[in-house]
Design a protein around this motif. Structure first.
Motif, mmCIF file in Angstrom:
data_model
loop_
_atom_site.group_PDB
_atom_site.id
_atom_site.type_symbol
_atom_site.label_atom_id
_atom_site.label_comp_id
_atom_site.label_asym_id
_atom_site.label_seq_id
_atom_site.Cartn_x
_atom_site.Cartn_y
_atom_site.Cartn_z
ATOM 1 N N THR A 1 8.938 33.819 -17.392
ATOM 2 C CA THR A 1 7.993 34.612 -18.374
ATOM 3 C C THR A 1 7.254 35.726 -17.584
ATOM 4 O O THR A 1 6.790 35.497 -16.578
ATOM 5 C CB THR A 1 7.064 33.499 -18.749
ATOM 6 O OG1 THR A 1 7.420 32.453 -19.598
ATOM 7 C CG2 THR A 1 6.249 34.365 -19.965
ATOM 8 N N ILE B 1 4.536 38.833 -18.408
ATOM 9 C CA ILE B 1 3.704 39.516 -19.505
ATOM 10 C C ILE B 1 3.421 40.981 -19.046
ATOM 11 O O ILE B 1 2.998 41.316 -17.940
ATOM 12 C CB ILE B 1 2.162 38.823 -19.407
ATOM 13 C CG1 ILE B 1 2.599 37.343 -19.901
ATOM 14 C CG2 ILE B 1 1.571 39.639 -20.437
ATOM 15 C CD1 ILE B 1 1.297 36.512 -19.699
ATOM 16 N N LYS C 1 2.143 46.041 -22.672
ATOM 17 C CA LYS C 1 2.405 46.204 -24.027
ATOM 18 C C LYS C 1 2.089 45.072 -24.829
ATOM 19 O O LYS C 1 1.957 44.674 -26.075
ATOM 20 C CB LYS C 1 3.906 46.756 -24.437
ATOM 21 C CG LYS C 1 4.944 45.812 -24.144
ATOM 22 C CD LYS C 1 6.464 46.565 -24.678
ATOM 23 C CE LYS C 1 7.434 45.563 -24.083
ATOM 24 N NZ LYS C 1 8.788 46.276 -24.668
ATOM 25 N N ASP C 2 2.398 43.673 -24.012
ATOM 26 C CA ASP C 2 2.203 42.346 -24.638
ATOM 27 C C ASP C 2 0.624 42.005 -24.902
ATOM 28 O O ASP C 2 0.382 41.025 -25.446
ATOM 29 C CB ASP C 2 2.982 41.331 -23.944
ATOM 30 C CG ASP C 2 4.078 41.551 -23.607
ATOM 31 O OD1 ASP C 2 5.036 42.137 -24.768
ATOM 32 O OD2 ASP C 2 5.172 41.363 -22.706
ATOM 33 N N GLN D 1 -2.826 41.809 -26.080
ATOM 34 C CA GLN D 1 -3.756 42.200 -27.070
ATOM 35 C C GLN D 1 -5.032 42.743 -27.030
ATOM 36 O O GLN D 1 -5.821 42.146 -26.257
ATOM 37 C CB GLN D 1 -3.814 40.710 -27.910
ATOM 38 C CG GLN D 1 -4.653 41.079 -29.259
ATOM 39 C CD GLN D 1 -4.755 39.787 -30.206
ATOM 40 O OE1 GLN D 1 -4.294 38.620 -29.595
ATOM 41 N NE2 GLN D 1 -5.254 39.883 -31.599
#
Length: 226
Positions: free
Chosen positions: A148, A150, A153-154, A156
């Motif tokens: 994974t 991050i 742009k991911d 928030q």
């Protein structure tokens, strides 16, 4: 972000000697500048300033001679031993003005078992209203599996804030944790490159001095018998 009000005094003395006298009086020398105005040299209350600057990107309301102005800390110099504040550079801001600041990242949760969490950026640049700067950005990694990633742009962001960096930049990377054998192999390789002799573990046989093809041990026995 709530404003922290500080009452400042205009400073007329400069130099190292003056700065030391200011600090002995439990005050902090500072300079206030921005928006094309001439820099204003001021002193701030020591304890109140220390508390205010514990928060990242603290929004300060500086009262100078009865006039309040909003400012953000631009540079804070701290004593490396006492951790007291030595000097502060403050930049003037206005309500509604967009500013770009580095906002700290807080990683929460635990990734999946047997994973390794690599944080490539401990903070990211964010553009926001000077009066609505986030103190930190929380990213959850709870249960994330190996592989994974991050990206910037991911993340928030709070409403009204925009990213100030490459959106494809890697921020957090979740990888598989190395096995004990892999760690040992990497350590052995690093020691070999550094020219460090391998450590002999407890229980391993240590060759006695003279054991070998030279026959040194047998010559020593013969000498004792003679």
């Amino acid at each position: 972000m709530p404003e922290v009000k500080l009452t400042a005094e205009v400073r007329t003395e400069f130099g190292k000697g003056a700065a030391r006298r200011i600090r002995r009086a439990d005050k902090v020398p500072a300079v206030l500048y921005g928006h094309g105005t001439d820099p204003i040299h001021i002193t701030l209350p020591g304890h109140e300033t220390l508390l205010a600057l514990r928060t990242n990107n603290a929004l300060l309301s500086i009262d100078v001679d009865g006039t309040s102005q909003l400012a953000l800390p631009k540079q804070v110099q701290r004593d490396p031993i006492k951790h007291t504040i030595e000097h502060v550079d403050l930049v003037l801001v206005r309500r509604g003005e967009l500013v770009t600041v580095d906002v700290a990242i807080l990683v929460e949760g635990e990734a999946a078992p047997d994973t390794l969490v690599v944080v490539d950026h401990n903070s990211i640049p964010v553009e926001a209203d000077a009066t609505a700067i986030p103190t930190q950005i929380v990213i959850s990694i709870e249960g994330l599996a190996p592989g994974t990633q991050i990206l910037a742009k991911d993340i928030q962001l709070p409403e009204g804030a925009t990213l100030g960096m490459d959106p494809e930049a890697l921020v957090i990377n979740i990888t598989g944790a190395p096995t004990a054998a892999e760690v040992e192999a990497e350590l052995a390789e690093a020691e070999a490159e550094a020219g460090i002799e391998p450590t002999i573990a407890e229980g391993d046989e240590v060759p006695e001095e003279g054991d070998g093809e030279t026959g040194t041990g047998e010559a020593a026995d013969a000498a004792e018998q003679s």
